[in-house]
Scaffold this active site. Structure first.
Site, PDB file in Angstrom:
ATOM      1  CG  ASN A   1      -0.189  -0.086   2.508  1.00 36.18           C
ATOM      2  OD1 ASN A   1       0.552   0.823   2.846  1.00 36.18           O
ATOM      3  ND2 ASN A   1      -0.346  -1.192   3.230  1.00 36.18           N
TER       4      ASN A   1
ATOM      5  CE  LYS B   1       8.122 -11.828 -14.409  1.00 33.22           C
ATOM      6  NZ  LYS B   1       8.251 -11.799 -15.852  1.00 33.22           N
TER       7      LYS B   1
ATOM      8  CG  ASP C   1      -5.278  -7.060  13.871  1.00 36.57           C
ATOM      9  OD1 ASP C   1      -6.120  -6.525  13.145  1.00 36.57           O
ATOM     10  OD2 ASP C   1      -4.620  -6.422  14.723  1.00 36.57           O
TER      11      ASP C   1
ATOM     12  CG  PHE D   1      -2.346   5.277  13.656  1.00 35.44           C
ATOM     13  CD1 PHE D   1      -1.418   5.179  14.669  1.00 35.44           C
ATOM     14  CD2 PHE D   1      -2.479   6.499  12.989  1.00 35.44           C
ATOM     15  CE1 PHE D   1      -0.627   6.268  15.018  1.00 35.44           C
ATOM     16  CE2 PHE D   1      -1.694   7.594  13.325  1.00 35.44           C
ATOM     17  CZ  PHE D   1      -0.772   7.474  14.345  1.00 35.44           C
TER      18      PHE D   1
ATOM     19  CE  LYS E   1     -10.229  -0.577  11.516  1.00 37.56           C
ATOM     20  NZ  LYS E   1      -9.839   0.266  10.424  1.00 37.56           N
TER      21      LYS E   1
HETATM   22  O1  PMT Z   1       3.041   5.997   6.544  1.00 39.50           O
HETATM   23  P1  PMT Z   1       2.477   7.356   6.166  1.00 39.50           P
HETATM   24  O2  PMT Z   1       2.572   7.626   4.683  1.00 39.50           O
HETATM   25  O3  PMT Z   1       3.077   8.451   7.007  1.00 39.50           O
HETATM   26  O4  PMT Z   1       0.921   7.338   6.468  1.00 39.50           O
HETATM   27  C1  PMT Z   1       0.439   7.224   7.777  1.00 39.50           C
HETATM   28  C2  PMT Z   1      -0.748   6.259   7.863  1.00 39.50           C
HETATM   29  C3  PMT Z   1      -1.892   6.775   7.033  1.00 39.50           C
HETATM   30  C4  PMT Z   1      -0.322   4.870   7.357  1.00 39.50           C
HETATM   31  C5  PMT Z   1      -1.120   6.166   9.386  1.00 39.50           C
HETATM   32  O5  PMT Z   1      -1.540   7.428   9.809  1.00 39.50           O
HETATM   33  C6  PMT Z   1      -2.223   5.135   9.617  1.00 39.50           C
HETATM   34  O6  PMT Z   1      -3.394   5.408   9.490  1.00 39.50           O
HETATM   35  N1  PMT Z   1      -1.832   3.895   9.980  1.00 39.50           N
HETATM   36  C7  PMT Z   1      -2.734   2.740  10.117  1.00 39.50           C
HETATM   37  C8  PMT Z   1      -3.042   2.186   8.760  1.00 39.50           C
HETATM   38  C9  PMT Z   1      -3.942   0.959   8.830  1.00 39.50           C
HETATM   39  O7  PMT Z   1      -3.550  -0.088   8.416  1.00 39.50           O
HETATM   40  O8  PMT Z   1      -5.082   1.153   9.437  1.00 39.50           O
HETATM   41  P2  PMT Z   1      -6.213   0.017   9.693  1.00 39.50           P
HETATM   42  O9  PMT Z   1      -7.418   0.773  10.066  1.00 39.50           O
HETATM   43  O10 PMT Z   1      -6.269  -0.915   8.531  1.00 39.50           O
HETATM   44  O11 PMT Z   1      -5.641  -0.804  10.923  1.00 39.50           O
HETATM   45  C10 PMT Z   1      -6.013  -0.526  12.274  1.00 39.50           C
HETATM   46  C11 PMT Z   1      -4.847  -0.802  13.197  1.00 39.50           C
HETATM   47  O12 PMT Z   1      -4.528  -2.182  13.201  1.00 39.50           O
HETATM   48  C12 PMT Z   1      -3.559  -0.064  12.850  1.00 39.50           C
HETATM   49  O13 PMT Z   1      -2.965   0.343  14.066  1.00 39.50           O
HETATM   50  C13 PMT Z   1      -2.716  -1.144  12.173  1.00 39.50           C
HETATM   51  O14 PMT Z   1      -1.323  -0.920  12.386  1.00 39.50           O
HETATM   52  C14 PMT Z   1      -3.170  -2.388  12.894  1.00 39.50           C
HETATM   53  N2  PMT Z   1      -3.076  -3.632  12.102  1.00 39.50           N
HETATM   54  C15 PMT Z   1      -3.865  -3.792  11.007  1.00 39.50           C
HETATM   55  C16 PMT Z   1      -3.819  -4.990  10.314  1.00 39.50           C
HETATM   56  C17 PMT Z   1      -2.933  -6.006  10.750  1.00 39.50           C
HETATM   57  N3  PMT Z   1      -2.856  -7.149  10.098  1.00 39.50           N
HETATM   58  N4  PMT Z   1      -2.172  -5.802  11.827  1.00 39.50           N
HETATM   59  C18 PMT Z   1      -2.221  -4.634  12.518  1.00 39.50           C
HETATM   60  O15 PMT Z   1      -1.489  -4.461  13.493  1.00 39.50           O
END
Ligand code: PMT
Length: 399
Positions: A211, A289, A305, A324, A338
């Protein structure tokens, strides 16, 4: 305990009417047990005398970049290395402009450019100068470098005008710096862990799912934690970000690797999960590949997660777990969900449908949702400033 005892402060005095207040700053620092060396810019000589500065600081005053006596005894590099902290007070518009552009044409600006220490500026200038777009750009640039700006305050100015631009009073400047030393001292017992950047989930040896995350937000948070004294570990997905000195940085590719590295670096007192972890991985990674076909179906399975796993862990859960949330709609509802489902203490939510913040931007705008159902909004700011705001709240919470 006096946080200033034997601290080495390099005070740079620039040429503005507020320079007379630098005498009081020296007096207050010395009273608290600090060792003070001073640099006067050429223009500062017109406002204060080296004799009064030397008498108060009980040390010689440095001014000339090409003074062979100084260079033999303490050159500009040694001067910047000597200090624990650099304070520029008053910081004039001219010096701030030089700092912002990396100009090194006198002793003060050369020492600043060569410094590897924390730098604080207390600006002082006329309100129009302070509000000028060029100065505003310089202020933003200086903040993004990581220097701290104290003030200026609103009030009557020496020039007879009224507005923002008055240098913060010496007592307040010294207290601000004292708080910084105290924070560092209090926080050094705490361990922090941050995840940042994207993950890459390989499909075959050369292709992967990923991403747009740049890592900027997570790196800024790690930097701010480190600056506030935390022993900081950063688990970073693949990014173009430079490693930050003083931070234990572990680079990983996939979500599984990020989880393994996270587990290996716990326990921690606080963990902030800002990484954009891929929710899915390919069930079977091809070793060759994949050849071009008319249709290609990929079978995906859920990734672990990381945040959920750690925050529900019986023994490894940090005291403070912050997640986040990147949302394109129903920010509040989805973030609250969340917060509960992932057992977090706080969720920091960004609305990523806005293209000027979030993924790969220099800026972010967030709402913080707390476990006690309170929430607060932080308007669009540079990611470094948001990081400082988050860390300020972390410090309050864990102390
Ligand atoms: O990296 P930048 O370009 O500076 O951008 C910052 C950002 C937009 C990436 C950051 O501000 C942000 O939003 N990070 C979280 C992105 C995300 O994956 O969000 P989510 O809503 O999908 O996940 C929720 C939370 O679970 C997050 O804390 C994520 O780290 C965590 N997660 C998600 C999936 C997973 N398999 N494991 C996790 O730990």
């Amino acid at each position: 305990m006096n946080s200033f005892q034997n601290k080495k402060i390099l005070l740079i005095i620039c040429g503005g009417i507020a320079a007379y207040k630098s005498l009081e700053i020296i007096r207050l620092l010395k009273k608290r047990g600090a060792l003070v060396k001073t640099i006067l810019t050429n223009n500062a000589h017109k406002f204060v005398t080296p004799l009064s500065i030397a008498s108060l600081s009980q040390d010689k005053v440095y001014s000339d970049l090409f003074d062979h006596n100084n260079e033999a005894e303490m050159d500009h590099i040694s001067l910047s290395r000597w200090s624990d902290l650099v304070l520029i007070a008053p910081a004039t518009a001219n010096t701030m402009s030089k700092i912002s552009s990396g100009i090194a044409d006198d002793l003060a600006s050369t020492v600043i450019l060569a410094s590897n220490k924390e730098i604080f500026l207390a600006p002082a200038m006329n309100v129009r100068m302070w509000e000028h777009p060029s100065n505003k750009d310089n202020v933003n640039k200086i903040r993004s470098i990581g220097y701290e700006i104290i003030g200026p305050e609103i009030g009557d100015m020496a020039c007879g005008e009224y507005g923002e631009g008055k240098m913060t009073e010496p007592e307040k400047i010294v207290k601000y710096i004292e708080k910084n030393f105290q924070n560092k001292n209090n926080n050094k017992k705490f361990k922090a862990l941050v995840t940042a950047g994207p993950t890459q989930e390989y499909i075959d040896p050369v292709r992967y799912i990923t991403n747009k995350s740049s890592g900027k937000q997570g790196y800024a948070i790690a930097k701010s934690l480190k600056n506030n004294g935390f022993e900081t570990t950063l688990i970073s997905g693949p990014t173009n970000m430079d490693t930050i000195p003083g931070i234990n940085t572990i680079r990983v590719n996939s979500a599984q690797e990020m989880l393994n590295a996270t587990l290996k670096n716990l326990p921690a007192d606080v963990a902030i999960f800002s990484a954009a972890v891929a929710d899915y991985k390919v069930s079977k990674v091809e070793t060759e590949k994949i050849k071009k076909k008319d249709n290609l179906n990929l079978s995906l399975e859920k990734n672990v997660d990381i945040l959920g796993h750690i925050s529900k862990h019986n023994s490894l859960r940090p005291k403070l777990v912050i997640g986040f949330a990147a949302e394109t709609s129903e920010l509040e509802k989805n973030s609250q969900k969340k917060l509960l489902e992932k057992n977090c203490d706080w969720i920091i939510a960004n609305d990523i449908s806005k293209t000027d913040i979030g993924f790969n931007s220099e800026y972010n705008e967030v709402s913080i949702f707390y476990k006690n159902m309170k929430n607060e909004k932080i308007p669009k700011v540079k990611k470094s400033i948001l990081a400082d705001e988050i860390v300020k709240r972390v410090v309050e919470e864990i102390n």
